[in-house]
Scaffold this motif. Structure first.
Motif, PDB file in Angstrom:
ATOM      1  N   ALA A 104       6.094 -10.210  -0.742  1.00 45.49           N
ATOM      2  CA  ALA A 104       5.686  -9.869   0.180  1.00 45.49           C
ATOM      3  C   ALA A 104       6.520  -8.541  -0.082  1.00 45.49           C
ATOM      4  O   ALA A 104       7.098  -7.717  -0.502  1.00 45.49           O
ATOM      5  CB  ALA A 104       6.184  -9.998   1.715  1.00 45.49           C
ATOM      6  N   ALA A 105       5.767  -6.990   0.695  1.00 43.53           N
ATOM      7  CA  ALA A 105       6.010  -5.568   0.751  1.00 43.53           C
ATOM      8  C   ALA A 105       7.205  -6.032   0.746  1.00 43.53           C
ATOM      9  O   ALA A 105       7.842  -4.749   0.593  1.00 43.53           O
ATOM     10  CB  ALA A 105       5.179  -5.164   0.825  1.00 43.53           C
ATOM     11  N   VAL A 106       7.203  -5.938   2.138  1.00 42.26           N
ATOM     12  CA  VAL A 106       8.480  -6.441   3.220  1.00 42.26           C
ATOM     13  C   VAL A 106       9.022  -7.496   3.876  1.00 42.26           C
ATOM     14  O   VAL A 106       8.052  -8.453   4.736  1.00 42.26           O
ATOM     15  CB  VAL A 106       8.084  -5.056   4.709  1.00 42.26           C
TER      16      VAL A 106
ATOM     17  N   ARG B 147       8.941 -18.656   0.184  1.00 42.94           N
ATOM     18  CA  ARG B 147       8.280 -17.862  -0.194  1.00 42.94           C
ATOM     19  C   ARG B 147       6.898 -17.084  -0.521  1.00 42.94           C
ATOM     20  O   ARG B 147       6.666 -15.840  -1.702  1.00 42.94           O
ATOM     21  CB  ARG B 147       6.739 -19.424  -0.193  1.00 42.94           C
ATOM     22  N   ARG B 148       7.167 -16.421   1.138  1.00 39.44           N
ATOM     23  CA  ARG B 148       6.426 -15.276   1.566  1.00 39.44           C
ATOM     24  C   ARG B 148       7.305 -14.494   1.155  1.00 39.44           C
ATOM     25  O   ARG B 148       6.410 -13.040   0.267  1.00 39.44           O
ATOM     26  CB  ARG B 148       6.465 -15.199   3.013  1.00 39.44           C
ATOM     27  N   ASN B 149       8.498 -14.076   1.346  1.00 38.64           N
ATOM     28  CA  ASN B 149       9.173 -13.074   1.100  1.00 38.64           C
ATOM     29  C   ASN B 149       9.264 -12.800  -0.421  1.00 38.64           C
ATOM     30  O   ASN B 149       9.694 -11.471  -1.714  1.00 38.64           O
ATOM     31  CB  ASN B 149      11.111 -13.469   1.262  1.00 38.64           C
TER      32      ASN B 149
END
Length: 155
Positions: free
Chosen positions: A8-10, A3-5
């Motif tokens: 996320a920019a990185v 979910r974060r990925n």
């Protein structure tokens, strides 16, 4: 992490997960497969029981402790274990419709996945032996890690 990925920019990168005790023994994967086969295909029970006897002879708390014990098996036992596991996996795939009809899709999928895990772990022991002997193939020991990473939901 997935979910974060997604936003996320990185993104966080990861290659897999590990359950150390399961890496040292094929039995946690094979025992439930034997139970499943007892219900859907008792005719092949002798094969998985033979695989479990061989697997029990080198089972350890982790791959690091089991791999040296695996190398002490006779080559014929190592090869027999690999052959039995592969024959069982091919049979699973070949008679999928029959197995599902005798149980259900969910239990078939779980049993097949466990058998695949045992096959990958067996391959990993052989790869580690090659690494220790100095004649292993490049990146061969990553097979189990790739399998585990592919087992994660949302891959």
């Amino acid at each position: 992490m997935r979910r974060r990925n997604a936003t996320a920019a990185v993104p966080v990168r990861f290659a897999g997960i590990d359950i150390p005790a399961a890496g040292g023994s094929l039995l946690p994967a094979l025992a439930p497969v034997a139970d499943y086969l007892r219900r859907v295909d008792p005719e092949v029970l002798p094969a998985i029981q033979q695989a479990m006897r061989v697997a029990e002879s080198f089972a350890g708390a982790s791959a690091a402790s089991a791999a040296p014990a695996w190398t002490r098996l006779a080559t014929a036992e190592q090869d027999a274990l690999s052959a039995i596991l592969m024959r069982l996996l091919i049979r699973f795939r070949a008679v999928e419709v029959l197995y599902v009809s005798r149980a259900d899709r969910h239990s078939y999928d779980i049993a097949r996945h466990r058998l695949e895990a045992a096959c990958h772990a067996d391959y990993g022991f052989r790869a580690m032996a090659g690494l220790y002997a100095g004649n292993g193939l490049t990146a061969d020991t990553s097979a189990r890690d790739v399998y585990m990473a592919g087992s994660l939901p949302g891959r």
